[in-house]
Design an enzyme around this catalytic site. Structure first.
Site, PDB file in Angstrom:
ATOM      1  CG  ASP A 134      35.576  37.208  44.986  1.00  0.00           C
ATOM      2  OD1 ASP A 134      36.187  37.081  46.275  1.00  0.00           O
ATOM      3  OD2 ASP A 134      34.991  36.327  45.244  1.00  0.00           O
ATOM      4  CG  ASP A 149      38.850  45.136  51.672  1.00  0.00           C
ATOM      5  OD1 ASP A 149      37.730  44.964  51.703  1.00  0.00           O
ATOM      6  OD2 ASP A 149      39.673  44.681  52.392  1.00  0.00           O
TER       7      ASP A 149
END
Ligand code: SAM
Length: 245
Positions: free
Chosen positions: A137, A173
């Site tokens: 995360d 990402d």
């Protein structure tokens, strides 16, 4: 948020449970998980991770936050000589990995269904030959950066538990989180980034199976970044820890 939903969430790692498990998955959680589960109990000793496996295991790899376990199961099937430890607090993800383990009859997988930091704190030094952290995360809001699993203390602990010559694989990402991770790794002189050209962080190596999150990121038009670091036997003589963030 309803009280039940509240009890399913942890402020740091998010959801513990999602939708109700189908009966087959419930049976795997009941019957297979206890055979593969790493249970720290109340014991506070330092643990040799090889002790979780039987004969025929030459090294131990650790994957933190395996999601639904496609990467871990695929690697475990290719490398029966490696013992795989997966950490994942999201119980639906744990049940997904169990179903892959059962389908492929894997005997070299152990599961810590909880916060990886609890296990990492207890592992003996120098025993993990590969550490994998894929799409953790990113906690993009500045006030949540303190929740990121990549932080100075954790990076130092990763270096402690890894064997010299071992590899730390990381993917994200999120560009700012990638830069954050590189900064933190630069501050830990026992790691060296192995990239030689942009291709090395733009393209996933062939022996690195795609994860569910990577697929979702690509579908949404985001470009994943792949970082590989080598755990050095000793820091270079002229190593200067970089600026801490
Ligand atoms: C964005 S998902 C990525 C999942 C998977 N690695 C992938 O690439 O598809 C992040 C995962 O990390 C897990 N996670 C978050 N904090 C964790 C912690 N402290 N220890 C272990 N897993 C954690 C979450 O439950 C979630 O499954």
């Amino acid at each position: 948020m309803a009280a039940d939903e509240e009890s399913r969430r942890d402020p740091v790692f998010g959801r513990r449970r999602g939708h109700r498990l189908r009966p087959k998955r419930q049976a795997l959680m009941r019957e297979l998980l206890p055979r593969l589960e790493i249970d720290l109990g109340s014991c506070t000793d330092i643990i040799d991770p090889e002790a979780f496996f039987g004969a025929g295991i030459d090294q131990v790899w650790l994957e933190i936050g395996f999601g639904t376990g496609e990467h871990l199961a695929s690697q475990a099937a290719c490398r029966p000589d490696v013992g795989f430890i997966g950490c994942e607090p999201y119980l639906n993800g744990v049940s997904a990995l169990l179903s892959r383990v059962a389908a492929r009859n894997l005997t070299n997988v152990r599961i810590f269904p909880d916060d990886a930091r609890r296990l990492v704190a207890r592992l003996a030094e120098g025993r993990i030959s590969r550490l994998t952290l894929l799409f953790p995360d990113p906690w993009p809001k500045k006030r949540h950066h303190k929740r990121r699993i990549v932080c100075p203390a954790m990076v130092a602990r990763f270096a402690d538990i890894m064997a010299a010559g071992g590899e730390f694989r990381f993917a994200t990402d999120h560009g700012e989180f990638a830069a954050w991770t590189l900064r933190h790794i630069y501050s830990e002189t026992r790691f060296q980034w192995s990239a030689e050209s942009p291709r090395d962080w733009r393209q996933r190596p062939e022996d690195w199976p795609e994860t569910r999150y990577e697929r979702k990121a690509r579908e949404a038009g985001r470009k994943p970044i792949f970082l590989r670091f080598v755990r050095l036997a000793r820091p270079p003589a002229d190593a200067q820890p970089g600026e801490k963030t």
